[in-house]
Write a protein that holds these residues in place. Structure first.
Motif, short mmCIF file in Angstrom:
data_model
loop_
_atom_site.label_atom_id
_atom_site.label_comp_id
_atom_site.label_asym_id
_atom_site.label_seq_id
_atom_site.Cartn_x
_atom_site.Cartn_y
_atom_site.Cartn_z
N LEU A 146 38.15 17.83 118.41
CA LEU A 146 39.55 18.26 118.59
C LEU A 146 39.62 19.39 119.61
O LEU A 146 40.55 19.45 120.43
CB LEU A 146 40.15 18.71 117.26
N LEU A 147 38.64 20.27 119.55
CA LEU A 147 38.61 21.38 120.51
C LEU A 147 38.34 20.86 121.92
O LEU A 147 39.00 21.26 122.90
CB LEU A 147 37.52 22.38 120.09
N ALA A 148 37.39 19.92 122.02
CA ALA A 148 37.00 19.39 123.33
C ALA A 148 38.16 18.67 124.01
O ALA A 148 38.31 18.73 125.24
CB ALA A 148 35.81 18.44 123.17
N THR A 149 38.97 17.99 123.20
CA THR A 149 40.11 17.27 123.80
C THR A 149 41.33 18.16 123.93
O THR A 149 42.41 17.68 124.28
CB THR A 149 40.47 16.05 122.93
N GLY A 150 41.16 19.41 123.62
CA GLY A 150 42.24 20.38 123.81
C GLY A 150 43.34 20.33 122.77
O GLY A 150 44.40 20.92 122.98
N LEU A 151 43.10 19.66 121.67
CA LEU A 151 44.16 19.54 120.67
C LEU A 151 44.30 20.80 119.81
O LEU A 151 45.36 21.05 119.26
CB LEU A 151 43.91 18.32 119.77
N ILE A 152 43.23 21.53 119.68
CA ILE A 152 43.35 22.80 118.96
C ILE A 152 42.83 23.93 119.85
O ILE A 152 41.97 23.70 120.71
CB ILE A 152 42.59 22.82 117.61
N SER A 153 43.36 25.10 119.62
CA SER A 153 42.96 26.25 120.42
C SER A 153 41.64 26.82 119.88
O SER A 153 41.31 26.62 118.71
CB SER A 153 44.04 27.33 120.32
N PRO A 154 40.91 27.51 120.73
CA PRO A 154 39.67 28.16 120.27
C PRO A 154 39.96 29.14 119.13
O PRO A 154 39.13 29.29 118.22
CB PRO A 154 39.18 28.90 121.51
#
Lengths: 208, 208
Positions: free
Chosen positions: A153-161
């Motif tokens: 999810l992080l890699a695809t930009g769906l959630i913020s760091p």
DNA sequence: CCATAATCTGAACACTATTCAGATTCCGAC
DNA sequence: GTCGGAATCTGAATAGTGTTCAGATTATGG
């Protein structure tokens, strides 16, 4: 020389005086009985009888009834992780859509497990099985799958760091809590999908 | 004519043949014993003995042991709601800051309860007390307080109307789940504050 | 003040976990 | 192969459990 011992016959009534794999058989029988009776009403004698063995035979493999129940818990955690892995395997791909579906399906599988077998779920999380390991460990395999999902999810930009760092904690806690509350009748079953909606809204930020 | 019956003396060894308020005394004694032994290892006879009464006397107030345990659960839910109310009363005011503090304190109180008395927490949410009511009801009083907290957050603009509709579900589920997982040793106790941080980040959207 | 209802006891029953001496079976060394 | 020791399982016994019920004890309304 390790023929299937089930086939041999001896003086005693049963096929063999020795059982073959009594430990595993006891755990399996215990699971079956806990499913029906609940973890609190499990009878050591009933487990032994189901396997066709005397009650005292159990004590060669487990120091007491609680230890047997604890081992049942261990097996159930493995089974749950298996289900989760199977569920994830059906949704491959690196797309954002696939990552989101995997995340949802991970929670759904967890809940389905709990809702289908309330008594097994109670055994796992009701203080019946002792966790002797220490540290963050958690139930390692299932936790690793969740971590992978969140990384996707992080890699695809769906959630913020910023959100990512709470991912495991919020996801596992809320799915665990909702499952628990629904199983115990504090919430109706259909709210679980709403929880997943709300969780997506909270983590990802936009309604689909 | 309702003098304190404790003071009277009769032929039997005890102060009075009748007890006075046996039902409440049994529930209280059961709570004390469950705290030590856990809900699964509670003994009906031990409860009776603690109160100074014969085991069969219990059956004039409860049809069986499970019913007694269930009533223990009822009382514990009331106690928990009392604690929550007290906690909220210490943070009055309509400011956004107060609303946020109340929201956090509600979760903290819940967790503190669970962590201080694991066995009572297990009794409440481990399938030991039957919920006979139907519908969304939940544990009404505590739920109402959470609703009020969320309404305050909405009124002060800290959460969006879109997020608001998932407020009770996400909050209760994640706090319940985290408490459960920590109590059972799957997560270390200090992560609960992190959960509250993550929950605020998810619901409100900005890190303080 | 007495009869009736409420409350509690005592003994019994079937069931439970647990222990242990001894019977049964397996397995490796000769 | 077979013999002896180790592993495995049994049977009986102990102490404790939930539950039932006839009857003893106490409270209460008429």
């Amino acid at each position: 020389m390790s023929l299937p011992k089930v086939l041999r016959v001896s003086k005693s009534g049963r096929e063999s005086y020795h059982h073959g794999d009594l430990e595993a058989a006891l755990v399996d029988a215990a699971i079956e009985l806990v499913r029906k009776t609940g973890p609190g009403h499990l009878s050591l004698r009933a487990v032994a009888e189901q396997v066709g063995v005397s009650p005292s035979a159990v004590y060669h493999y487990f120091p007491d009834k609680d230890a047997l129940v604890s081992h049942v818990g261990d097996k159930l955690f493995v089974d749950l992780a298996d289900m989760q892995r199977e569920a994830l395997a059906k949704i491959p791909g690196k797309s954002a859509r696939a990552a989101r579906l995997r995340y949802r399906e991970l929670g759904r599988t967890y809940f389905r497990w709990a809702y289908k077998e309330p008594n097994l779920f109670r055994l796992m999380f009701g203080g019946f099985c002792k966790i002797e390991k220490e540290g963050l460990h958690i139930e390692d395999e299932a936790f690793q799958m969740l971590t992978q999902c969140l990384d996707d999810l992080l890699a695809t930009g769906l959630i913020s760091p910023e959100m990512r760092q709470y991912g495991e904690l919020i996801s596992w806690s809320s799915v665990q809590g909702a499952s628990n509350l629904i199983v115990e009748g504090h919430l109706p079953p259909d709210v679980f999908e709403s929880l997943l909606d709300g969780l997506e809204l909270a983590m990802i930020g936009r309604k689909k």
